[in-house]
Design a protein around this motif. Structure first.
Motif, PDB file in Angstrom:
ATOM      1  N   ALA A  21       1.024  -1.705   0.054  1.00 24.82           N
ATOM      2  CA  ALA A  21      -0.139   0.291   0.251  1.00 24.82           C
ATOM      3  C   ALA A  21       0.685   1.531   0.316  1.00 24.82           C
ATOM      4  CB  ALA A  21      -1.495  -0.034   1.021  1.00 24.82           C
ATOM      5  N   LYS A  22       2.032   0.848   0.796  1.00 25.96           N
ATOM      6  CA  LYS A  22       2.822   2.453   0.534  1.00 25.96           C
ATOM      7  C   LYS A  22       3.094   2.591  -0.515  1.00 25.96           C
ATOM      8  CE  LYS A  22       5.012   1.138   4.381  1.00 25.96           C
ATOM      9  NZ  LYS A  22       6.322   0.640   6.051  1.00 25.96           N
ATOM     10  N   ASP A  23       3.752   1.363  -1.759  1.00 27.02           N
ATOM     11  CA  ASP A  23       4.305   1.594  -2.285  1.00 27.02           C
ATOM     12  C   ASP A  23       3.075   2.202  -3.543  1.00 27.02           C
ATOM     13  OD1 ASP A  23       5.675   0.904  -5.200  1.00 27.02           O
ATOM     14  OD2 ASP A  23       4.904  -0.664  -5.341  1.00 27.02           O
ATOM     15  N   ILE A  24       2.630   1.739  -3.513  1.00 26.00           N
ATOM     16  CA  ILE A  24       1.080   2.251  -4.360  1.00 26.00           C
ATOM     17  C   ILE A  24       1.122   4.013  -3.938  1.00 26.00           C
ATOM     18  CG2 ILE A  24      -1.230   2.363  -4.983  1.00 26.00           C
ATOM     19  CD1 ILE A  24      -0.889  -0.990  -4.405  1.00 26.00           C
ATOM     20  N   LEU A  25       0.541   3.925  -3.080  1.00 24.35           N
ATOM     21  CA  LEU A  25       0.690   5.146  -2.687  1.00 24.35           C
ATOM     22  C   LEU A  25       1.831   6.755  -2.759  1.00 24.35           C
ATOM     23  CD1 LEU A  25      -0.961   4.848   0.546  1.00 24.35           C
ATOM     24  CD2 LEU A  25      -2.082   5.740  -1.112  1.00 24.35           C
ATOM     25  N   ALA A  26       2.478   5.660  -3.075  1.00 23.80           N
ATOM     26  CA  ALA A  26       4.056   7.010  -3.300  1.00 23.80           C
ATOM     27  C   ALA A  26       4.036   6.513  -4.244  1.00 23.80           C
ATOM     28  CB  ALA A  26       5.307   5.782  -3.032  1.00 23.80           C
ATOM     29  N   ARG A  27       3.764   6.367  -5.140  1.00 19.75           N
ATOM     30  CA  ARG A  27       3.397   6.005  -7.007  1.00 19.75           C
ATOM     31  C   ARG A  27       2.023   7.259  -7.148  1.00 19.75           C
ATOM     32  NH1 ARG A  27       6.505   2.387  -9.577  1.00 19.75           N
ATOM     33  NH2 ARG A  27       8.076   0.686  -8.126  1.00 19.75           N
ATOM     34  N   PHE A  28       0.686   6.611  -6.686  1.00 15.14           N
ATOM     35  CA  PHE A  28       0.099   7.548  -6.950  1.00 15.14           C
ATOM     36  C   PHE A  28       0.031   8.262  -5.404  1.00 15.14           C
ATOM     37  CE2 PHE A  28       0.065   3.849  -9.488  1.00 15.14           C
ATOM     38  CZ  PHE A  28      -0.009   4.283 -10.657  1.00 15.14           C
ATOM     39  N   PRO A  29       0.616   9.128  -5.413  1.00 16.85           N
ATOM     40  CA  PRO A  29       0.157  10.279  -4.232  1.00 16.85           C
ATOM     41  C   PRO A  29      -0.918  10.895  -3.852  1.00 16.85           C
ATOM     42  CG  PRO A  29       1.620  10.757  -5.465  1.00 16.85           C
ATOM     43  CD  PRO A  29       1.223  10.081  -6.000  1.00 16.85           C
ATOM     44  N   ASP A  30      -2.236  11.000  -4.909  1.00 23.31           N
ATOM     45  CA  ASP A  30      -3.336  12.087  -4.193  1.00 23.31           C
ATOM     46  C   ASP A  30      -4.318  10.751  -4.300  1.00 23.31           C
ATOM     47  OD1 ASP A  30      -1.895  14.178  -5.647  1.00 23.31           O
ATOM     48  OD2 ASP A  30      -2.442  13.707  -7.991  1.00 23.31           O
ATOM     49  N   MET A  31      -4.027   9.862  -4.465  1.00 23.48           N
ATOM     50  CA  MET A  31      -5.040   8.860  -4.377  1.00 23.48           C
ATOM     51  C   MET A  31      -5.804   8.525  -2.593  1.00 23.48           C
ATOM     52  SD  MET A  31      -4.299   5.758  -7.197  1.00 23.48           S
ATOM     53  CE  MET A  31      -6.647   5.615  -7.330  1.00 23.48           C
ATOM     54  N   ASP A  32      -6.701   7.976  -2.540  1.00 23.20           N
ATOM     55  CA  ASP A  32      -7.019   8.035  -0.555  1.00 23.20           C
ATOM     56  C   ASP A  32      -6.763   6.969  -0.876  1.00 23.20           C
ATOM     57  OD1 ASP A  32      -7.490  10.223  -0.278  1.00 23.20           O
ATOM     58  OD2 ASP A  32     -10.011  10.671  -1.370  1.00 23.20           O
ATOM     59  N   PHE A  33      -6.634   6.096   0.712  1.00 19.54           N
ATOM     60  CA  PHE A  33      -6.517   4.524   0.814  1.00 19.54           C
ATOM     61  C   PHE A  33      -7.366   3.936   1.635  1.00 19.54           C
ATOM     62  CE2 PHE A  33      -4.511   1.892   4.459  1.00 19.54           C
ATOM     63  CZ  PHE A  33      -4.243   0.569   3.448  1.00 19.54           C
ATOM     64  N   VAL A  34      -8.061   2.967   1.797  1.00 21.20           N
ATOM     65  CA  VAL A  34      -8.805   2.686   2.724  1.00 21.20           C
ATOM     66  C   VAL A  34      -8.753   1.483   3.175  1.00 21.20           C
ATOM     67  CG1 VAL A  34     -11.412   1.966   2.875  1.00 21.20           C
ATOM     68  CG2 VAL A  34     -10.981   4.333   2.063  1.00 21.20           C
ATOM     69  N   CYS A  35      -8.975   0.472   4.036  1.00 19.16           N
ATOM     70  CA  CYS A  35      -8.425  -0.554   4.456  1.00 19.16           C
ATOM     71  C   CYS A  35     -10.392  -1.386   5.485  1.00 19.16           C
ATOM     72  CB  CYS A  35      -7.460  -0.917   5.307  1.00 19.16           C
ATOM     73  SG  CYS A  35      -6.703  -2.977   5.541  1.00 19.16           S
ATOM     74  N   TYR A  36     -10.327  -2.816   4.965  1.00 21.03           N
ATOM     75  CA  TYR A  36     -10.379  -3.327   5.627  1.00 21.03           C
ATOM     76  C   TYR A  36     -10.535  -4.536   6.068  1.00 21.03           C
ATOM     77  CZ  TYR A  36     -15.251  -1.593   3.025  1.00 21.03           C
ATOM     78  OH  TYR A  36     -16.029  -0.673   2.147  1.00 21.03           O
ATOM     79  N   ALA A  37      -9.713  -4.481   7.434  1.00 19.57           N
ATOM     80  CA  ALA A  37      -9.124  -5.385   8.067  1.00 19.57           C
ATOM     81  C   ALA A  37      -9.734  -5.583   8.635  1.00 19.57           C
ATOM     82  CB  ALA A  37      -7.842  -4.428   9.751  1.00 19.57           C
ATOM     83  N   ASP A  38      -9.216  -6.567  10.277  1.00 18.66           N
ATOM     84  CA  ASP A  38     -10.207  -7.552  11.260  1.00 18.66           C
ATOM     85  C   ASP A  38     -10.355  -7.445  11.993  1.00 18.66           C
ATOM     86  OD1 ASP A  38      -8.212  -7.068  12.580  1.00 18.66           O
ATOM     87  OD2 ASP A  38      -7.400  -9.123  13.263  1.00 18.66           O
ATOM     88  N   ASP A  39     -11.174  -5.905  12.000  1.00 23.04           N
ATOM     89  CA  ASP A  39     -12.092  -5.665  13.426  1.00 23.04           C
ATOM     90  C   ASP A  39     -13.527  -5.251  12.552  1.00 23.04           C
ATOM     91  OD1 ASP A  39     -11.737  -2.920  11.447  1.00 23.04           O
ATOM     92  OD2 ASP A  39     -10.992  -1.987  12.793  1.00 23.04           O
ATOM     93  N   GLY A  40     -13.255  -5.657  11.536  1.00 24.79           N
ATOM     94  CA  GLY A  40     -15.289  -5.251  10.983  1.00 24.79           C
ATOM     95  C   GLY A  40     -15.061  -3.996  10.809  1.00 24.79           C
ATOM     96  N   VAL A  41     -14.646  -3.126  10.702  1.00 22.34           N
ATOM     97  CA  VAL A  41     -14.684  -1.791  10.513  1.00 22.34           C
ATOM     98  C   VAL A  41     -14.522  -1.302   9.242  1.00 22.34           C
ATOM     99  CG1 VAL A  41     -15.816  -0.828  12.550  1.00 22.34           C
ATOM    100  CG2 VAL A  41     -13.582  -0.079  12.053  1.00 22.34           C
TER     101      VAL A  41
END
Length: 272
Positions: A100-120
């Motif tokens: 994700a850090k690699d992707i955001l470094a290449r596309f810094p204008d993109m927003d990041f969201v994660c669905y991890a194991d806390d159900g939110v």
């Protein structure tokens, strides 16, 4: 009472398919779904959202669905009646943070969201701030169509051995574990219903975007609304009306007509 639809399962995408413009709930769809269920039919959603997220958008989804709901683009199978997760798939969050850090470094204008194991849905965080090391899905957003396509193509080239990567909307690109698709959940649902004595299940699916393609390919009968992307329209048995006009209701009307005439397929991978 005869239940003509007891062997039929409908899986419907939510955004751009069941929901109308600006997320409105189309009354025609609800009327048709209740009619279908009253005659034995099994209806559910297949969505990229988590239970907590969909509940905020549409609290009644748990009452509309009378079958397990496919969520997080195939990473979660959820029982709406008992509010429990029946099956879930994760990928390694430690590696995903680096990706994700690699992707955001290449596309810094993109927003990041994660669905991890806390159900939110974890948003407005950096990858390092995401809680938990078991991730269901990561999502990148940009209003730039060209940037989304470039991000999707880069993710497939760089991380396609680990993740299934697809657009779930014009402005969104997502990644789930390589073993996960909406379509893979169809086999799990067949097993679920076979264990309950329903061996001849006919699966009808409707969707509109890239994240629906594998589900539509895996369906016995595939439908899409007229607003679907061309790649979806090309593989569907029926292209119906616009999602805002009640495409799910139109699908049920076709199923009703073809069941009455005996044209509905009775074996996997049939066509109307």
């Amino acid at each position: 009472m005869h239940k003509p639809f007891e062997h039929i399962l409908i899986l419907s995408d939510f955004d751009g398919t069941f929901a109308g413009k600006n997320g409105r709930i189309v009354p025609r769809n609800l009327e048709a779904i209740e009619r279908f269920k009253a005659l034995g039919g099994h209806f559910t959603f297949s969505t990229g959202r988590l239970p907590s997220v969909l509940a905020e958008l549409y609290p009644d989804f748990r009452y509309v669905a009378n079958a397990p709901v496919v969520m997080s683009n195939g990473a979660v199978l959820y029982d709406p009646l008992n509010d429990t997760v029946l099956k879930e798939f994760f990928f390694d969050g430690v590696f995903a943070r680096r990706a994700a850090k690699d992707i955001l470094a290449r596309f810094p204008d993109m927003d990041f969201v994660c669905y991890a194991d806390d159900g939110v849905m974890q948003q407005d965080l950096t990858p390092d701030e995401v809680r938990g090391d078991r991730w269901r899905k990561m999502r990148f957003h940009s209003p730039s169509h060209d940037q989304v396509l470039a991000c999707r193509d880069y993710m497939r080239a760089a991380y396609g051995d680990r993740y299934n990567v697809f657009r779930s909307w014009h402005s969104i690109v997502e990644a789930v574990d390589k073993t996960v698709t909406k379509g893979n959940m169809i086999a799990i649902l067949r097993e679920y219903y076979a264990a309950r004595g329903l061996d001849d299940l006919i699966v009808c699916c409707i969707g509109d975007f890239e994240n629906d393609i594998d589900m539509l390919k895996s369906a016995d009968v595939a439908f899409c609304p007229s607003n679907a992307i061309d790649a979806v329209k090309a593989l569907c048995d029926r292209v119906l009306c616009d999602h805002d006009e009640g495409a799910v209701a139109a699908m049920i009307e076709v199923i009703e007509k073809e069941t009455d005439s005996g044209a509905l397929p009775r074996a996997p991978q049939g066509n109307f």
